[in-house]
Scaffold this motif. Structure first.
Motif, short mmCIF file in Angstrom:
data_model
loop_
_atom_site.label_atom_id
_atom_site.label_comp_id
_atom_site.label_asym_id
_atom_site.label_seq_id
_atom_site.Cartn_x
_atom_site.Cartn_y
_atom_site.Cartn_z
N ASP A 23 -18.30 -32.71 55.26
CA ASP A 23 -19.71 -32.91 54.93
C ASP A 23 -20.03 -32.62 53.48
N VAL A 24 -19.16 -31.87 52.79
CA VAL A 24 -19.46 -31.44 51.43
C VAL A 24 -18.90 -32.44 50.43
N PRO A 25 -19.71 -33.00 49.55
CA PRO A 25 -19.21 -33.92 48.55
C PRO A 25 -18.14 -33.26 47.70
N ARG A 26 -17.08 -34.01 47.35
CA ARG A 26 -15.99 -33.44 46.60
C ARG A 26 -16.26 -33.38 45.11
N THR A 27 -17.25 -34.12 44.63
CA THR A 27 -17.55 -34.12 43.20
C THR A 27 -19.06 -34.18 43.01
N GLY A 28 -19.48 -33.94 41.76
CA GLY A 28 -20.84 -34.23 41.37
C GLY A 28 -21.88 -33.20 41.74
N PRO A 29 -23.16 -33.54 41.50
CA PRO A 29 -24.25 -32.58 41.66
C PRO A 29 -24.41 -32.02 43.06
N LEU A 30 -24.18 -32.84 44.10
CA LEU A 30 -24.41 -32.35 45.45
C LEU A 30 -23.42 -31.26 45.82
N ARG A 31 -22.15 -31.47 45.48
CA ARG A 31 -21.17 -30.42 45.76
C ARG A 31 -21.52 -29.16 44.99
N PHE A 32 -21.89 -29.31 43.72
CA PHE A 32 -22.24 -28.16 42.89
C PHE A 32 -23.41 -27.41 43.51
N ALA A 33 -24.41 -28.14 43.98
CA ALA A 33 -25.61 -27.51 44.54
C ALA A 33 -25.28 -26.72 45.80
N ARG A 34 -24.24 -27.13 46.53
CA ARG A 34 -23.91 -26.44 47.76
C ARG A 34 -23.01 -25.22 47.55
N MET A 35 -22.53 -25.02 46.34
CA MET A 35 -21.68 -23.87 46.05
C MET A 35 -22.56 -22.66 45.75
N THR A 36 -23.34 -22.24 46.72
CA THR A 36 -24.25 -21.12 46.53
C THR A 36 -23.79 -19.93 47.36
N GLY A 37 -24.21 -18.75 46.95
CA GLY A 37 -23.97 -17.56 47.74
C GLY A 37 -22.52 -17.21 47.93
N SER A 38 -22.16 -16.87 49.14
CA SER A 38 -20.83 -16.39 49.48
C SER A 38 -20.23 -17.24 50.59
N SER A 39 -18.90 -17.34 50.60
CA SER A 39 -18.24 -18.12 51.65
C SER A 39 -18.40 -17.49 53.02
N ILE A 40 -18.70 -16.19 53.10
CA ILE A 40 -18.79 -15.54 54.40
C ILE A 40 -20.20 -15.62 54.99
N ALA A 41 -21.14 -16.21 54.26
CA ALA A 41 -22.53 -16.30 54.75
C ALA A 41 -22.97 -17.75 54.80
N GLY A 42 -23.46 -18.18 55.96
CA GLY A 42 -24.00 -19.52 56.08
C GLY A 42 -25.33 -19.64 55.37
N ARG A 43 -25.79 -20.87 55.19
CA ARG A 43 -27.05 -21.10 54.48
C ARG A 43 -28.23 -20.43 55.18
N ASP A 44 -28.20 -20.39 56.51
CA ASP A 44 -29.32 -19.78 57.21
C ASP A 44 -29.33 -18.26 57.07
N ALA A 45 -28.23 -17.68 56.57
CA ALA A 45 -28.18 -16.23 56.34
C ALA A 45 -28.62 -15.85 54.94
N ALA A 46 -28.68 -16.84 54.03
CA ALA A 46 -28.95 -16.53 52.63
C ALA A 46 -30.22 -15.71 52.42
N PRO A 47 -31.35 -16.02 53.07
CA PRO A 47 -32.57 -15.24 52.82
C PRO A 47 -32.42 -13.77 53.18
N TRP A 48 -31.87 -13.46 54.36
CA TRP A 48 -31.81 -12.06 54.73
C TRP A 48 -30.69 -11.31 54.00
N VAL A 49 -29.60 -11.99 53.67
CA VAL A 49 -28.55 -11.35 52.88
C VAL A 49 -29.09 -10.98 51.50
N THR A 50 -29.80 -11.92 50.87
CA THR A 50 -30.39 -11.64 49.56
C THR A 50 -31.40 -10.51 49.65
N ASP A 51 -32.21 -10.50 50.69
CA ASP A 51 -33.20 -9.44 50.86
C ASP A 51 -32.52 -8.08 51.03
#
Length: 376
Positions: A23-51
């Motif tokens: 599902d993750v683009p191998r190149t370009g802006p979309l792949r870059f945009a998805r490289m957020t946070g940590s590999s051990i935390a899903g996107r739905d965990a980002a708000p509470w992990v950051t908090d």
């Protein structure tokens, strides 16, 4: 806890990761945009992990921050993830456990400023979340590694870093490929260290690299073994002074390592570096000052999706006038527009401070390394 050498044989996890990678683009802006946070935390965990990290560290006043409290908080997250039976990322359904352990403590203003957690509160709540053994294990070098605290030394020895690499979505290596005259060549300030031998001994034990994490960045090894050929996940935070950090991540692999064991390779490595800086650097100084003696060098080459684009950084060690120094020097392709914009907005100052610019100890990994080595 039993060894997990058969991790990659867990069909459900492998299928999940493969689906995510498709599902993750191998190149370009979309792949870059998805490289957020940590590999051990899903996107739905980002708000509470950051908090949680904000309460543990970033929401504190700058003069009240202790970097090891941040490392402790990351260890809470990483140890909790590792101890889960599912071998999956953290998700929003992990929030209730953290809220039960840490939530009420943030409002005990007799123990810390409102909305924050003191070290004592972090330790008490971590013991509730993970186990009474956790604070002592974190403080024990023999039971800490890869940013995880282990209940026993045997548990630490059984750890398999492949568990995290499975989640990392590693793309191919992306060294710089533009003509040298178009590349960016840059050196960062050198940081004095206790000795070359002490720093080399520390760096060779790659499982200890999270111990040198700064306020704005941390390296976590993803492979078994030592330094040569090791792959690291880099987690970087920008905007930390404001108390509202923005997290991203990237991956690098050590593709070249030179030591005094091969004097010819060592001499050639540093000669090539100095020649490149002289030819293509924008008034860049020498990496090793005149009179300095090169000791060790290694390349950290980017993987696809890195927040700096294509290139590689170097860590070098040298001696000068009886003192030892560690320093970073990078070579990069011109950044694609989407990376350049993000870098200028949020990453440039963090990148420079991380490698020692400004000599702000809480921000610089190299200064944290120097402090840790000096304390041993």
């Amino acid at each position: 806890m039993t060894p997990d050498d058969d991790l990659l044989e867990h069909v459900d996890d492998a299928a999940e990761v493969e689906a995510q990678q498709r599902d993750v683009p191998r190149t370009g802006p979309l792949r870059f945009a998805r490289m957020t946070g940590s590999s051990i935390a899903g996107r739905d965990a980002a708000p509470w992990v950051t908090d949680f990290l904000n309460a543990a560290y970033y929401r504190r006043a700058v003069d009240a921050r202790e970097v090891d409290d941040l490392r402790f908080a990351f260890a809470v997250l990483t140890t909790y993830w590792y101890n889960k039976d599912t071998h999956r990322r953290l998700h929003v359904n992990d929030l209730p456990a953290f809220h039960k352990a840490f939530g009420a403590e943030r409002f005990h203003t007799d123990r810390s400023a409102r909305g924050t957690l003191s070290r004592e509160q972090l330790e008490d709540s971590a013991a509730q979340l993970i186990g009474d053994w956790f604070p002592a294990a974190y403080a024990d070098d023999a039971r800490r590694g890869w940013g995880i605290a282990f209940a026993t030394v045997a548990d630490r020895e059984a750890y398999n870093p492949e568990r995290r690499r499975v989640l990392a979505k590693l793309g191919p290596l992306t060294p710089e490929s533009a003509p040298p005259a178009e590349q960016v060549w840059h050196t960062y300030p050198a940081v004095k260290v206790a000795s070359v031998e002490a720093v080399v001994a520390a760096l060779l034990r790659t499982e200890t690299w999270p111990d040198y994490a700064s306020e704005i960045g941390r390296f976590t090894p993803l492979r078994a073994g030592g330094l040569d050929g090791q792959t690291f996940e880099i987690e970087v935070a920008a905007g930390t002074d404001s108390g509202r950090p923005v997290f991203t991540r990237g991956y690098v692999t050590i593709t070249q390592l030179v030591t005094p064991d091969d004097p010819d390779a060592l001499a050639a490595y540093f000669a090539q570096l100095e020649d490149g800086l002289a030819r293509y650097g924008d008034d860049e100084p020498r990496a090793v000052p005149e009179g300095g003696v090169p000791a060790v060098g290694f390349d950290l080459t980017t993987h696809q999706g890195h927040f700096m684009g294509n290139g590689h950084n170097r860590l070098i060690l040298y001696t000068l006038d009886g003192e030892a120094y560690v320093q970073a020097a990078g070579t990069w392709d011109p950044m694609p527009w989407h990376i350049d914009r993000a870098y200028r907005l949020a990453g440039s100052q963090a990148q420079h401070a991380f490698w020692g610019q400004g000599a702000i100890e809480r921000l610089s990994m190299l200064h944290q390394l120097a402090l840790a080595v000096a304390a041993r």
